[in-house]
Design a protein around this motif. Structure first.
Motif, PDB file in Angstrom:
ATOM      1  N   HIS A  31      21.903 -45.965  55.737  1.00 54.86           N
ATOM      2  CA  HIS A  31      21.128 -47.150  56.118  1.00 54.86           C
ATOM      3  C   HIS A  31      20.014 -47.462  55.123  1.00 54.86           C
ATOM      4  N   THR A  32      19.743 -48.753  54.971  1.00 56.52           N
ATOM      5  CA  THR A  32      18.673 -49.189  54.062  1.00 56.52           C
ATOM      6  C   THR A  32      17.383 -49.452  54.837  1.00 56.52           C
ATOM      7  N   PHE A  33      16.296 -48.907  54.349  1.00 58.62           N
ATOM      8  CA  PHE A  33      14.967 -49.230  54.881  1.00 58.62           C
ATOM      9  C   PHE A  33      14.368 -50.378  54.088  1.00 58.62           C
ATOM     10  N   ARG A  34      13.832 -51.352  54.800  1.00 59.75           N
ATOM     11  CA  ARG A  34      13.026 -52.373  54.124  1.00 59.75           C
ATOM     12  C   ARG A  34      11.585 -52.137  54.510  1.00 59.75           C
ATOM     13  N   VAL A  35      10.756 -51.831  53.539  1.00 55.36           N
ATOM     14  CA  VAL A  35       9.354 -51.528  53.827  1.00 55.36           C
ATOM     15  C   VAL A  35       8.493 -52.689  53.329  1.00 55.36           C
ATOM     16  N   ASN A  36       7.647 -53.190  54.224  1.00 55.81           N
ATOM     17  CA  ASN A  36       6.819 -54.348  53.879  1.00 55.81           C
ATOM     18  C   ASN A  36       5.875 -54.031  52.708  1.00 55.81           C
ATOM     19  N   HIS A  37       5.980 -54.841  51.654  1.00 55.23           N
ATOM     20  CA  HIS A  37       5.129 -54.636  50.479  1.00 55.23           C
ATOM     21  C   HIS A  37       3.727 -55.194  50.730  1.00 55.23           C
ATOM     22  N   PRO A  38       2.729 -54.675  50.009  1.00 53.20           N
ATOM     23  CA  PRO A  38       1.411 -55.298  50.091  1.00 53.20           C
ATOM     24  C   PRO A  38       1.421 -56.612  49.311  1.00 53.20           C
ATOM     25  N   ALA A  39       0.638 -57.605  49.756  1.00 50.39           N
ATOM     26  CA  ALA A  39       0.573 -58.895  49.069  1.00 50.39           C
ATOM     27  C   ALA A  39       0.219 -58.670  47.602  1.00 50.39           C
ATOM     28  N   GLY A  40       1.003 -59.254  46.703  1.00 49.61           N
ATOM     29  CA  GLY A  40       0.722 -59.117  45.277  1.00 49.61           C
ATOM     30  C   GLY A  40       1.293 -57.840  44.671  1.00 49.61           C
ATOM     31  N   TRP A  41       1.925 -57.014  45.517  1.00 45.43           N
ATOM     32  CA  TRP A  41       2.580 -55.785  45.056  1.00 45.43           C
ATOM     33  C   TRP A  41       1.654 -54.826  44.305  1.00 45.43           C
ATOM     34  N   PHE A  42       0.450 -54.666  44.801  1.00 41.31           N
ATOM     35  CA  PHE A  42      -0.456 -53.703  44.178  1.00 41.31           C
ATOM     36  C   PHE A  42      -0.378 -52.371  44.917  1.00 41.31           C
ATOM     37  N   TYR A  43      -0.144 -51.297  44.171  1.00 39.54           N
ATOM     38  CA  TYR A  43      -0.081 -49.967  44.768  1.00 39.54           C
ATOM     39  C   TYR A  43      -0.971 -49.013  43.993  1.00 39.54           C
ATOM     40  N   LYS A  44      -1.570 -48.087  44.736  1.00 37.72           N
ATOM     41  CA  LYS A  44      -2.195 -46.951  44.061  1.00 37.72           C
ATOM     42  C   LYS A  44      -1.069 -45.961  43.771  1.00 37.72           C
ATOM     43  N   THR A  45      -1.215 -45.186  42.701  1.00 41.69           N
ATOM     44  CA  THR A  45      -0.189 -44.189  42.391  1.00 41.69           C
ATOM     45  C   THR A  45      -0.018 -43.233  43.568  1.00 41.69           C
ATOM     46  N   GLU A  46      -1.128 -43.002  44.263  1.00 41.98           N
ATOM     47  CA  GLU A  46      -1.107 -42.125  45.425  1.00 41.98           C
ATOM     48  C   GLU A  46      -0.136 -42.654  46.491  1.00 41.98           C
ATOM     49  N   GLU A  80      34.492 -38.239  57.538  1.00 37.17           N
ATOM     50  CA  GLU A  80      34.858 -36.822  57.428  1.00 37.17           C
ATOM     51  C   GLU A  80      34.832 -36.369  55.978  1.00 37.17           C
ATOM     52  N   GLU A  81      35.375 -37.206  55.084  1.00 32.07           N
ATOM     53  CA  GLU A  81      35.430 -36.823  53.679  1.00 32.07           C
ATOM     54  C   GLU A  81      34.055 -36.880  53.011  1.00 32.07           C
ATOM     55  N   TYR A  82      33.210 -37.814  53.455  1.00 32.87           N
ATOM     56  CA  TYR A  82      31.910 -37.996  52.796  1.00 32.87           C
ATOM     57  C   TYR A  82      30.781 -37.907  53.822  1.00 32.87           C
ATOM     58  N   PRO A  83      30.577 -36.735  54.412  1.00 30.31           N
ATOM     59  CA  PRO A  83      29.631 -36.609  55.529  1.00 30.31           C
ATOM     60  C   PRO A  83      28.193 -37.002  55.156  1.00 30.31           C
ATOM     61  N   GLU A  84      27.822 -36.797  53.904  1.00 32.76           N
ATOM     62  CA  GLU A  84      26.428 -37.071  53.531  1.00 32.76           C
ATOM     63  C   GLU A  84      26.114 -38.565  53.488  1.00 32.76           C
ATOM     64  N   VAL A  85      27.156 -39.391  53.372  1.00 31.75           N
ATOM     65  CA  VAL A  85      26.913 -40.847  53.391  1.00 31.75           C
ATOM     66  C   VAL A  85      27.646 -41.506  54.567  1.00 31.75           C
ATOM     67  N   ILE A 132      12.664 -51.261  48.802  1.00 34.25           N
ATOM     68  CA  ILE A 132      14.000 -51.023  49.333  1.00 34.25           C
ATOM     69  C   ILE A 132      14.348 -49.553  49.155  1.00 34.25           C
ATOM     70  N   LEU A 133      14.517 -48.857  50.269  1.00 35.84           N
ATOM     71  CA  LEU A 133      14.878 -47.438  50.223  1.00 35.84           C
ATOM     72  C   LEU A 133      16.330 -47.321  50.672  1.00 35.84           C
ATOM     73  N   LEU A 134      17.175 -46.834  49.780  1.00 41.84           N
ATOM     74  CA  LEU A 134      18.625 -46.891  50.006  1.00 41.84           C
ATOM     75  C   LEU A 134      19.199 -45.586  50.544  1.00 41.84           C
ATOM     76  N   GLY A 135      19.680 -45.603  51.789  1.00 43.47           N
ATOM     77  CA  GLY A 135      20.473 -44.485  52.271  1.00 43.47           C
ATOM     78  C   GLY A 135      19.772 -43.454  53.113  1.00 43.47           C
ATOM     79  N   ALA A 136      19.706 -43.690  54.431  1.00 44.49           N
ATOM     80  CA  ALA A 136      19.183 -42.675  55.360  1.00 44.49           C
ATOM     81  C   ALA A 136      20.184 -42.464  56.483  1.00 44.49           C
ATOM     82  N   LYS A 137      20.199 -41.232  57.025  1.00 41.46           N
ATOM     83  CA  LYS A 137      21.046 -40.953  58.183  1.00 41.46           C
ATOM     84  C   LYS A 137      20.384 -41.482  59.450  1.00 41.46           C
TER      85      LYS A 137
END
Ligand code: HEM
Ligand code: HEM
Ligand code: SF4
Ligand code: SF4
Length: 388
Positions: free
Chosen positions: A84-99, A75-80, A126-131
């Motif tokens: 929940h934490t999302f764990r998103v599978n990384h690509p092997a070697g952690w290579f990302y395009k900026t896109e 009740e006091e902190y409705p936004e949190v 790791i994405l921290l905090g979803a409803k």
């Protein structure tokens, strides 16, 4: 205006980077971040946590990938109220395009708190905090952007490996391909947890073990070689001529496999004494290289404390060839999982089960021959550092 968070503000005062500062920045854009600050302030004041563990949350078809977290003062902190934490599978070697990075951030700003610690020790994004109501739509958009969820709970965690041959000259196995291949093979084990507890697989391309697989994975694959290191004597002489102290390398060889013949200017080497530790190679990269017959050493049992203490992994297969489709390693993994599933107690990691039933019994049930390299827990505590 008086600060709402006087206790947290204290943490901004030092010279170190402060998570408080970062959350405050996020709070300018996002209400969940603001409530997170407030609830953390309350925790500091009350000296207890206001988060509850537990509660199963997820997305359709998946048992893992989202770690549920609820606040005990919704009740006091409705936004949190749900964070929940999302764990998103990384690509092997952690290579990302900026896109791709922009896409993840946009999705996360839309559905979540906008906060992330990006790569955790699993390697996942790791994405921290979803409803709760945002979980499915967020997952749907992540999927459309080409991402999948990683592992969590009592199942296989997202498999991680070092950048290996993509960027590193030392790799003796293709860590990227192995990571990708095992991830595809074990989709069910990642997405639908059903074991006594968590299970981690990590892969390093050489004994430098950049992903610290030996300390953090229940099943560890470390690249090595069967033949001997390659020494370019001319390049060694070049090092010495340029004032390099060759004795520092010789003295630090753990098995005294190398020695320096000052008179003839030759680095003597006894191949059968070398334990492939990488030290001389790291020190003299222009003169010494790993062997050419690559493969991997397989270890089990690394873990952080929970039931029992922290363990480092120990060797169960000194040398295994590592070529697609990696059938040998896959069938060994399945055998280990069956054994652990059958005998393990709830929350008992593989290492603890092996300790309870004995290493000899484990090796026998796996059909693995006993070999000299199999030292049971050579050094049991990764937090102790030796100094000479
Ligand atoms: C006293 C407070 C805390 C303790 C004792 C604690 C403990 C732990 C432990 C033991 C792990 C497992 C590490 C592993 O992979 O072996 C973990 C992971 C994690 N914790 Fe915490 N935690 C705390 C606070 C928090 C807070 C405040 C957050 C977020 C706001 C958080 C988010 C996470 C996340 C996202 C992971 C997964 C990281 C990964 O996959 O690498 N934790 N925590
Ligand atoms: C005194 C406070 C806390 C303690 C003692 C604690 C302890 C732990 C432990 C022992 C684990 C490992 C569980 C496992 O995977 O085996 C864990 C995991 C985790 N904790 Fe906490 N924690 C605390 C607070 C928090 C808080 C405040 C948050 C977030 C708001 C948080 C988020 C997480 C997450 C996301 C994980 C990873 C779960 C997983 O890997 O499945 N923890 N925590
Ligand atoms: S573990 Fe070895 S192969 Fe992998 S990045 Fe580190 S040095 Fe390179
Ligand atoms: S790799 Fe390690 S054990 Fe082998 S010769 Fe070099 S320093 Fe010695």
């Amino acid at each position: 205006m008086e600060s709402e968070t006087p206790l947290l503000d204290e943490l901004e005062k030092g010279r170190w980077p402060s998570f408080v500062k970062e959350i405050k920045r996020a709070a300018k854009k996002n209400k969940a971040a603001l409530d997170l600050l407030r609830v953390e302030e309350l925790s500091y004041k009350d000296k207890i946590t206001h988060w509850k563990h537990g509660g199963i949350v997820g997305v359709t078809g998946y048992g893992g990938g989202v770690i549920g977290r609820y606040c005990d003062k919704p009740e006091e902190y409705p936004e949190v109220a749900a964070f929940h934490t999302f764990r998103v599978n990384h690509p092997a070697g952690w290579f990302y395009k900026t896109e791709a990075l922009r896409k993840i951030c946009d999705i996360w700003e839309k559905y979540g708190s906008g906060m992330t610690n990006f790569h955790g020790s699993t390697g996942d994004i790791i994405l921290l905090g979803a409803k709760t109501e945002n979980l499915q739509p967020c997952f749907n958009e992540l999927t459309e952007a080409g991402f999948d969820l990683g592992g969590s709970g009592s199942g296989l965690r997202t498999i991680s490996g070092c950048v290996g041959p993509a960027r590193c000259e030392w790799a003796t196995i293709d860590t990227l391909d192995i990571t990708y291949d095992l991830t595809m093979e074990f989709q069910d084990e990642i997405h639908r947890p059903r074991w006594p507890y968590k299970f981690k697989i990590k892969i390093s391309g050489c004994p430098n073990d950049c992903v610290a697989a030996i300390a953090r994975a229940d099943f560890t694959i470390i690249g090595t070689w069967r033949d001997s290191i390659r020494i370019d004597q001319e390049a060694v002489r070049e090092y010495v001529k340029n004032g390099f102290d060759i004795e520092t390398v010789v003295r630090k060889c753990p098995t005294e496999a190398i020695s320096w013949d000052e008179k003839n200017k030759v680095l003597n080497f006894v191949p059968e004494d070398c334990t492939r530790c990488m030290h001389c190679i790291n020190k003299m990269p222009k003169a010494i290289r790993p062997g050419t017959e690559g493969g991997a050493t397989i270890l089990v049992g690394g873990k952080a404390p929970i039931l029992k203490g922290a363990y480092l992994s120990w060797v169960i297969v000194p040398f295994m060839k590592m070529e697609p489709p990696y059938s040998e390693v896959k069938s060994l993994l399945r055998k280990i999982w069956d054994w652990w599933d059958e005998h393990g107690r709830t929350r008992e990691r593989l290492a603890e089960l092996i300790e309870r039933l004995s290493f000899a019994r484990f090796l026998k049930d796996m059909g693995l021959p006993v070999q000299p390299q199999m030292v049971f827990r050579p050094r049991s505590n990764p937090y102790v550092f030796f100094r000479r």
